[in-house]
Design a protein around this motif. Structure first.
Motif, PDB file in Angstrom:
ATOM      1  N   TYR A  31       0.829  -1.210   0.000  1.00 46.53           N
ATOM      2  CA  TYR A  31       0.000   0.000   0.000  1.00 46.53           C
ATOM      3  C   TYR A  31       0.867   1.265   0.000  1.00 46.53           C
ATOM      4  O   TYR A  31       0.585   2.217  -0.732  1.00 46.53           O
ATOM      5  N   LYS A  32       1.919   1.278   0.780  1.00 48.50           N
ATOM      6  CA  LYS A  32       2.807   2.446   0.843  1.00 48.50           C
ATOM      7  C   LYS A  32       3.422   2.708  -0.542  1.00 48.50           C
ATOM      8  O   LYS A  32       3.450   3.848  -1.017  1.00 48.50           O
ATOM      9  N   LEU A  33       3.886   1.655  -1.193  1.00 50.88           N
ATOM     10  CA  LEU A  33       4.501   1.798  -2.513  1.00 50.88           C
ATOM     11  C   LEU A  33       3.469   2.207  -3.561  1.00 50.88           C
ATOM     12  O   LEU A  33       3.753   3.023  -4.442  1.00 50.88           O
ATOM     13  N   PHE A  34       2.270   1.667  -3.437  1.00 51.92           N
ATOM     14  CA  PHE A  34       1.191   2.054  -4.343  1.00 51.92           C
ATOM     15  C   PHE A  34       0.922   3.555  -4.209  1.00 51.92           C
ATOM     16  O   PHE A  34       0.772   4.258  -5.216  1.00 51.92           O
ATOM     17  N   CYS A  35       0.862   4.045  -2.980  1.00 49.19           N
ATOM     18  CA  CYS A  35       0.591   5.481  -2.756  1.00 49.19           C
ATOM     19  C   CYS A  35       1.684   6.357  -3.378  1.00 49.19           C
ATOM     20  O   CYS A  35       1.391   7.388  -3.995  1.00 49.19           O
ATOM     21  N   VAL A  36       2.941   5.943  -3.212  1.00 52.81           N
ATOM     22  CA  VAL A  36       4.054   6.706  -3.799  1.00 52.81           C
ATOM     23  C   VAL A  36       3.933   6.713  -5.326  1.00 52.81           C
ATOM     24  O   VAL A  36       4.027   7.760  -5.973  1.00 52.81           O
ATOM     25  N   ALA A  37       3.702   5.540  -5.909  1.00 55.65           N
ATOM     26  CA  ALA A  37       3.601   5.433  -7.370  1.00 55.65           C
ATOM     27  C   ALA A  37       2.385   6.200  -7.886  1.00 55.65           C
ATOM     28  O   ALA A  37       2.456   6.871  -8.927  1.00 55.65           O
ATOM     29  N   TYR A  38       1.284   6.117  -7.162  1.00 53.45           N
ATOM     30  CA  TYR A  38       0.069   6.830  -7.570  1.00 53.45           C
ATOM     31  C   TYR A  38       0.306   8.340  -7.524  1.00 53.45           C
ATOM     32  O   TYR A  38      -0.106   9.075  -8.424  1.00 53.45           O
ATOM     33  N   HIS A  39       0.990   8.793  -6.483  1.00 52.20           N
ATOM     34  CA  HIS A  39       1.313  10.217  -6.365  1.00 52.20           C
ATOM     35  C   HIS A  39       2.189  10.672  -7.530  1.00 52.20           C
ATOM     36  O   HIS A  39       2.017  11.778  -8.060  1.00 52.20           O
ATOM     37  N   GLU A  40       3.130   9.819  -7.935  1.00 53.94           N
ATOM     38  CA  GLU A  40       4.041  10.160  -9.031  1.00 53.94           C
ATOM     39  C   GLU A  40       3.361  10.121 -10.401  1.00 53.94           C
ATOM     40  O   GLU A  40       3.600  10.979 -11.234  1.00 53.94           O
ATOM     41  N   THR A  41       2.529   9.102 -10.635  1.00 56.62           N
ATOM     42  CA  THR A  41       1.954   8.902 -11.977  1.00 56.62           C
ATOM     43  C   THR A  41       0.557   9.483 -12.135  1.00 56.62           C
ATOM     44  O   THR A  41       0.157   9.815 -13.251  1.00 56.62           O
ATOM     45  N   GLY A  42      -0.195   9.546 -11.044  1.00 61.31           N
ATOM     46  CA  GLY A  42      -1.566  10.043 -11.131  1.00 61.31           C
ATOM     47  C   GLY A  42      -2.537   9.027 -11.707  1.00 61.31           C
ATOM     48  O   GLY A  42      -3.677   9.353 -11.996  1.00 61.31           O
ATOM     49  N   SER A  43      -2.088   7.801 -11.857  1.00 62.56           N
ATOM     50  CA  SER A  43      -2.932   6.767 -12.458  1.00 62.56           C
ATOM     51  C   SER A  43      -2.922   5.522 -11.576  1.00 62.56           C
ATOM     52  O   SER A  43      -1.855   4.979 -11.268  1.00 62.56           O
ATOM     53  N   ARG A  44      -4.112   5.068 -11.204  1.00 62.90           N
ATOM     54  CA  ARG A  44      -4.246   3.885 -10.361  1.00 62.90           C
ATOM     55  C   ARG A  44      -3.652   2.654 -11.073  1.00 62.90           C
ATOM     56  O   ARG A  44      -2.895   1.900 -10.473  1.00 62.90           O
ATOM     57  N   GLU A  45      -4.027   2.473 -12.340  1.00 61.97           N
ATOM     58  CA  GLU A  45      -3.551   1.308 -13.096  1.00 61.97           C
ATOM     59  C   GLU A  45      -2.033   1.314 -13.247  1.00 61.97           C
ATOM     60  O   GLU A  45      -1.373   0.293 -13.064  1.00 61.97           O
ATOM     61  N   ASP A  46      -1.484   2.477 -13.595  1.00 59.35           N
ATOM     62  CA  ASP A  46      -0.034   2.586 -13.755  1.00 59.35           C
ATOM     63  C   ASP A  46       0.680   2.330 -12.431  1.00 59.35           C
ATOM     64  O   ASP A  46       1.705   1.644 -12.389  1.00 59.35           O
TER      65      ASP A  46
END
Length: 182
Positions: A31-46
């Protein structure tokens, strides 16, 4: 599962190919990594795909990688993956824009070539309808850029006669080629 183990212990067991240790790392940090990636990309799927790629890489390189601080390692890795992903998307978008602009330019050039070719054929057809002398004067004037005096001397005509033939041919061309005017 190994919920009681520290990150250092999990890293050790991961290196020993302990699937339960890997699952614990996944559950602890997904979940922590998902949040970081989501913040960076702006896309849930990405973001989900990047986290998946990170965990896949973590498992595949478990024996070659030395990890001192698991949390920092994972966060830096996901930021790195996200940055590279964004760069590739930007590069891909720029390339697509280039291709689109290139195609538009090519289509424009092709269209202009076709129009010019059609216009040239139409001019040739109109020229065939002109009297021989008028056609000859027009070609010397417009295609060979000869001055009126030179044409008059060459064809043994008065300058007024040359001007008459040029005016006559221009008028006929203008009438016959009206469809090509913008």
């Amino acid at each position: 599962m190994h919920p009681q183990l520290t990150d250092s212990e999990l890293t050790y067991f991961l290196k020993e190919s302990d699937k339960k240790a890997f699952e614990e790392i996944y559950n602890r940090y997904w979940y922590k990594l998902f949040c970081v990636a989501y913040h960076e990309t702006g896309s849930r799927e990405d973001a989900e795909e990047l986290v998946h790629d990170l965990f896949e890489s973590l498992w595949n390189k478990r024996q070659q990688t030395t990890i001192q601080h698991l949390s920092s390692y994972l966060v830096v890795s996901i930021k790195h993956l996200s940055t590279n992903y964004i760069k590739s998307k930007i590069t891909q978008r720029r390339y697509q824009e280039y291709l689109i602009l290139h195609e538009l330019h090519q289509a424009e050039l092709t269209d202009e070539t076709v129009q010019f070719s059609d216009l040239s054929k139409a001019v040739e057809e109109v020229m065939k309808k002109l009297p021989e002398k008028t056609c000859e004067v027009f070609k010397l004037s417009r295609f060979e850029n000869q001055p009126v005096k030179s044409i008059a001397r060459q064809l043994n005509l008065s300058e007024k006669a040359v001007e008459y033939h040029i005016t006559k041919s221009l008028k006929v061309l203008q009438e016959q080629l009206r469809i090509y005017q913008n």
